[in-house]
Design a protein around this motif. Sequence first.
Motif, PDB file in Angstrom:
ATOM      1  N   UNK A 104       0.838  -1.200   0.000  1.00  0.00           N
ATOM      2  CA  UNK A 104       0.000   0.000   0.000  1.00  0.00           C
ATOM      3  C   UNK A 104       0.870   1.245   0.000  1.00  0.00           C
ATOM      4  N   UNK A 105       0.367   2.288  -0.672  1.00  0.00           N
ATOM      5  CA  UNK A 105       1.028   3.590  -0.650  1.00  0.00           C
ATOM      6  C   UNK A 105       0.647   4.360   0.615  1.00  0.00           C
ATOM      7  N   UNK A 106      -0.595   4.157   1.047  1.00  0.00           N
ATOM      8  CA  UNK A 106      -1.140   4.893   2.197  1.00  0.00           C
ATOM      9  C   UNK A 106      -1.983   3.933   3.039  1.00  0.00           C
ATOM     10  N   UNK A 107      -1.767   3.975   4.351  1.00  0.00           N
ATOM     11  CA  UNK A 107      -2.655   3.276   5.289  1.00  0.00           C
ATOM     12  C   UNK A 107      -3.211   4.330   6.230  1.00  0.00           C
ATOM     13  N   UNK A 108      -4.542   4.362   6.348  1.00  0.00           N
ATOM     14  CA  UNK A 108      -5.198   5.291   7.261  1.00  0.00           C
ATOM     15  C   UNK A 108      -5.983   4.504   8.301  1.00  0.00           C
ATOM     16  N   UNK A 109      -6.049   5.075   9.497  1.00  0.00           N
ATOM     17  CA  UNK A 109      -6.828   4.477  10.584  1.00  0.00           C
ATOM     18  C   UNK A 109      -7.476   5.622  11.353  1.00  0.00           C
ATOM     19  N   UNK A 110      -8.777   5.754  11.193  1.00  0.00           N
ATOM     20  CA  UNK A 110      -9.504   6.868  11.798  1.00  0.00           C
ATOM     21  C   UNK A 110     -10.281   6.388  13.018  1.00  0.00           C
ATOM     22  N   UNK A 111      -9.816   6.789  14.186  1.00  0.00           N
ATOM     23  CA  UNK A 111     -10.451   6.442  15.455  1.00  0.00           C
ATOM     24  C   UNK A 111     -10.595   4.942  15.643  1.00  0.00           C
ATOM     25  N   UNK A 112      -9.500   4.209  15.401  1.00  0.00           N
ATOM     26  CA  UNK A 112      -9.530   2.754  15.586  1.00  0.00           C
ATOM     27  C   UNK A 112      -8.396   2.263  16.483  1.00  0.00           C
ATOM     28  N   UNK A 113      -7.212   2.837  16.363  1.00  0.00           N
ATOM     29  CA  UNK A 113      -6.041   2.302  17.070  1.00  0.00           C
ATOM     30  C   UNK A 113      -6.189   2.346  18.592  1.00  0.00           C
ATOM     31  N   UNK A 114      -6.926   3.319  19.099  1.00  0.00           N
ATOM     32  CA  UNK A 114      -7.145   3.419  20.535  1.00  0.00           C
ATOM     33  C   UNK A 114      -7.959   2.277  21.108  1.00  0.00           C
ATOM     34  N   UNK A 115      -8.597   1.504  20.244  1.00  0.00           N
ATOM     35  CA  UNK A 115      -9.418   0.374  20.683  1.00  0.00           C
ATOM     36  C   UNK A 115      -8.711  -0.966  20.496  1.00  0.00           C
ATOM     37  N   UNK A 116      -7.489  -0.945  19.980  1.00  0.00           N
ATOM     38  CA  UNK A 116      -6.758  -2.186  19.719  1.00  0.00           C
ATOM     39  C   UNK A 116      -6.156  -2.765  21.003  1.00  0.00           C
ATOM     40  N   UNK A 117      -6.119  -4.098  21.100  1.00  0.00           N
ATOM     41  CA  UNK A 117      -5.485  -4.698  22.266  1.00  0.00           C
ATOM     42  C   UNK A 117      -3.968  -4.495  22.275  1.00  0.00           C
ATOM     43  N   UNK A 118      -3.348  -4.429  21.085  1.00  0.00           N
ATOM     44  CA  UNK A 118      -1.910  -4.203  21.038  1.00  0.00           C
ATOM     45  C   UNK A 118      -1.552  -3.281  19.878  1.00  0.00           C
ATOM     46  N   UNK A 119      -1.541  -1.994  20.165  1.00  0.00           N
ATOM     47  CA  UNK A 119      -1.261  -0.947  19.179  1.00  0.00           C
ATOM     48  C   UNK A 119       0.092  -1.173  18.501  1.00  0.00           C
ATOM     49  N   UNK A 120       1.107  -1.470  19.276  1.00  0.00           N
ATOM     50  CA  UNK A 120       2.460  -1.615  18.737  1.00  0.00           C
ATOM     51  C   UNK A 120       2.558  -2.766  17.730  1.00  0.00           C
ATOM     52  N   UNK A 121       1.984  -3.915  18.059  1.00  0.00           N
ATOM     53  CA  UNK A 121       2.023  -5.055  17.127  1.00  0.00           C
ATOM     54  C   UNK A 121       1.289  -4.735  15.832  1.00  0.00           C
ATOM     55  N   UNK A 122       0.155  -4.057  15.940  1.00  0.00           N
ATOM     56  CA  UNK A 122      -0.615  -3.711  14.746  1.00  0.00           C
ATOM     57  C   UNK A 122       0.152  -2.721  13.867  1.00  0.00           C
ATOM     58  N   UNK A 123       0.789  -1.739  14.477  1.00  0.00           N
ATOM     59  CA  UNK A 123       1.570  -0.768  13.700  1.00  0.00           C
ATOM     60  C   UNK A 123       2.754  -1.465  13.023  1.00  0.00           C
ATOM     61  N   UNK A 124       3.306  -2.475  13.657  1.00  0.00           N
ATOM     62  CA  UNK A 124       4.380  -3.251  13.038  1.00  0.00           C
ATOM     63  C   UNK A 124       3.874  -3.956  11.769  1.00  0.00           C
ATOM     64  N   UNK A 125       2.662  -4.510  11.811  1.00  0.00           N
ATOM     65  CA  UNK A 125       2.067  -5.135  10.621  1.00  0.00           C
ATOM     66  C   UNK A 125       1.831  -4.075   9.547  1.00  0.00           C
ATOM     67  N   UNK A 126       1.308  -2.915   9.951  1.00  0.00           N
ATOM     68  CA  UNK A 126       1.063  -1.829   8.996  1.00  0.00           C
ATOM     69  C   UNK A 126       2.363  -1.415   8.314  1.00  0.00           C
ATOM     70  N   UNK A 127       3.420  -1.277   9.087  1.00  0.00           N
ATOM     71  CA  UNK A 127       4.728  -0.920   8.519  1.00  0.00           C
ATOM     72  C   UNK A 127       5.131  -1.937   7.446  1.00  0.00           C
ATOM     73  N   UNK A 128       4.890  -3.224   7.708  1.00  0.00           N
ATOM     74  CA  UNK A 128       5.308  -4.285   6.785  1.00  0.00           C
ATOM     75  C   UNK A 128       4.536  -4.276   5.471  1.00  0.00           C
TER      76      UNK A 128
END
Length: 193
Positions: A104-128
């Motif tokens: 992806x060129x762009x990943x957006x997350x609007x008012x979702x990350x604050x509800x995740x059980x593990x923000x850091x792990x999810x951002x690591x997947x997004x980075x990948x």
Amino acid sequence: MANEWDEYAENWEQDQATSIYAQHVFDCLSELVDLKGKHVLDFGCGTGLLCQKLSPLAKDIVALDGSEAMIEQLDKKELDNVEPVVDMLSRGLVAQHPAFRGQFDVVVASSVCGFLPNFSDTVDVIYSILDDGGVFVHWDWLAEGEGEQVGFTEARVNQVLSSVGFSEVSISVPFEIATNSGTKKVVMGVGRK
């Protein structure tokens, strides 16, 4: 796959704050990124308010949400270049689902990350799943202190985005929204790969 958000889907867009939030998010994103011809992932897309604004500009959008009822509301918008996916963002999904066949060129997350059980792990997947030069932008409620239940402090957003490897990170508080429980500030985190 029943989800706690399913019960909100049908009436989600009736709250005026929801549409105002989506417009502010779109305005912020438009200032940051030229969306023309981009491959976009709208992570936690909900009913597709942001997808609806992005669709005329982006080449294509994968709209991901864990709530089947939210995706059903998105489907009613009949956006030709939007591929809805009902699932949670995980390494398994990325490895197996055809919608994730390219970067992806762009990943957006609007008012979702604050509800995740593990923000850091999810951002690591997004980075990948971001292409080199890609950008991740997310908006969440600003937590004024570490003890607040929902949202993030600016320091937490900066720490997580920096720790997964984004080469350029910026954090700001671009807008606030009047809600039923008072006016709330929104933090925006931007990571460029």
